[in-house]
Design a protein around this motif. Structure first.
Motif, mmCIF file in Angstrom:
data_model
loop_
_atom_site.group_PDB
_atom_site.id
_atom_site.type_symbol
_atom_site.label_atom_id
_atom_site.label_comp_id
_atom_site.label_asym_id
_atom_site.label_seq_id
_atom_site.Cartn_x
_atom_site.Cartn_y
_atom_site.Cartn_z
ATOM 1 N N ALA A 58 -3.145 14.579 3.147
ATOM 2 C CA ALA A 58 -4.131 13.836 2.295
ATOM 3 C C ALA A 58 -3.872 14.482 0.886
ATOM 4 N N ARG A 112 0.496 2.825 16.632
ATOM 5 C CA ARG A 112 -0.679 3.662 17.253
ATOM 6 C C ARG A 112 -0.391 4.520 18.415
ATOM 7 N N GLU A 138 4.554 2.186 10.813
ATOM 8 C CA GLU A 138 3.274 2.726 11.305
ATOM 9 C C GLU A 138 2.918 1.928 12.534
ATOM 10 N N TRP A 160 -2.472 9.463 1.052
ATOM 11 C CA TRP A 160 -1.917 10.114 1.644
ATOM 12 C C TRP A 160 -0.405 10.368 1.140
ATOM 13 N N ARG A 184 -4.706 4.348 0.785
ATOM 14 C CA ARG A 184 -5.600 3.956 1.573
ATOM 15 C C ARG A 184 -6.538 5.091 1.825
ATOM 16 N N GLU A 185 -7.739 4.636 2.385
ATOM 17 C CA GLU A 185 -8.800 5.602 2.576
ATOM 18 C C GLU A 185 -8.452 6.452 3.956
ATOM 19 N N THR A 186 -8.238 5.379 4.989
ATOM 20 C CA THR A 186 -8.300 5.987 6.100
ATOM 21 C C THR A 186 -6.974 6.532 6.611
ATOM 22 N N PRO A 187 -7.028 7.577 7.422
ATOM 23 C CA PRO A 187 -5.619 8.176 7.760
ATOM 24 C C PRO A 187 -4.870 7.228 8.488
ATOM 25 N N PRO A 188 -3.252 7.162 8.109
ATOM 26 C CA PRO A 188 -2.652 6.270 8.970
ATOM 27 C C PRO A 188 -2.303 6.670 10.375
ATOM 28 N N GLU A 209 0.994 -1.166 0.074
ATOM 29 C CA GLU A 209 0.062 -0.012 -0.011
ATOM 30 C C GLU A 209 0.893 1.101 -0.017
#
Length: 128
Positions: free
Chosen positions: A43, A73, A71, A49, A20-24, A3
């Motif tokens: 974005a 969290r 990545e 992104w 990807r659609e969602t933010p990292p 990705e």
């Protein structure tokens, strides 16, 4: 297919596109197992992104240096979190010592090729 698509290194900034659609989550640049910089994600108008990570100049030296884009969290000041996953890697090779390494590798390849040619000639003579 990954990705993350690397766009290369320019002026000390490694850039790429994260599709990807969602933010990292938090994006970290990791060198020798330790986070060395945080990457920024912005974005893109067409989706995805744009990721940019500055390579710390003090980490550049002779030899091979590998950097990972990871990545997790975690929050900004926290250490690398368990469950972090690698999105991409960047390998930099520099210095005069590299010339000697490449020369040694070429010499070894030539020697192996000569050995292979000798064995093929011996086999051809035994069959023919």
């Amino acid at each position: 297919m990954s990705e993350f698509e690397s766009l290369g290194l320019k002026s000390g900034i490694w850039q790429g596109i994260l599709r990807r659609e969602t933010p990292p989550g938090r994006l970290l640049l990791v060198h020798m197992g330790s986070p060395v910089a945080e990457a920024l994600a912005t974005a893109e108008p067409e989706g995805g992104w744009r990721v940019a990570a500055a390579i710390p100049p003090e980490l550049l030296s002779d030899g091979v240096q590998s950097f990972l884009l990871v990545e997790d969290r975690g929050a900004a000041a926290e250490p690398l979190q368990a469950g972090a996953h690698s999105l991409g890697s960047l390998t930099l090779i520099a210095g005069a010592l590299l010339d000697d390494d490449l020369l040694a590798e070429m010499t070894l390849m030539r020697a192996e090729l000569e050995l292979l040619k000798k064995e093929l000639r011996r086999l051809a003579a035994a069959i023919g």
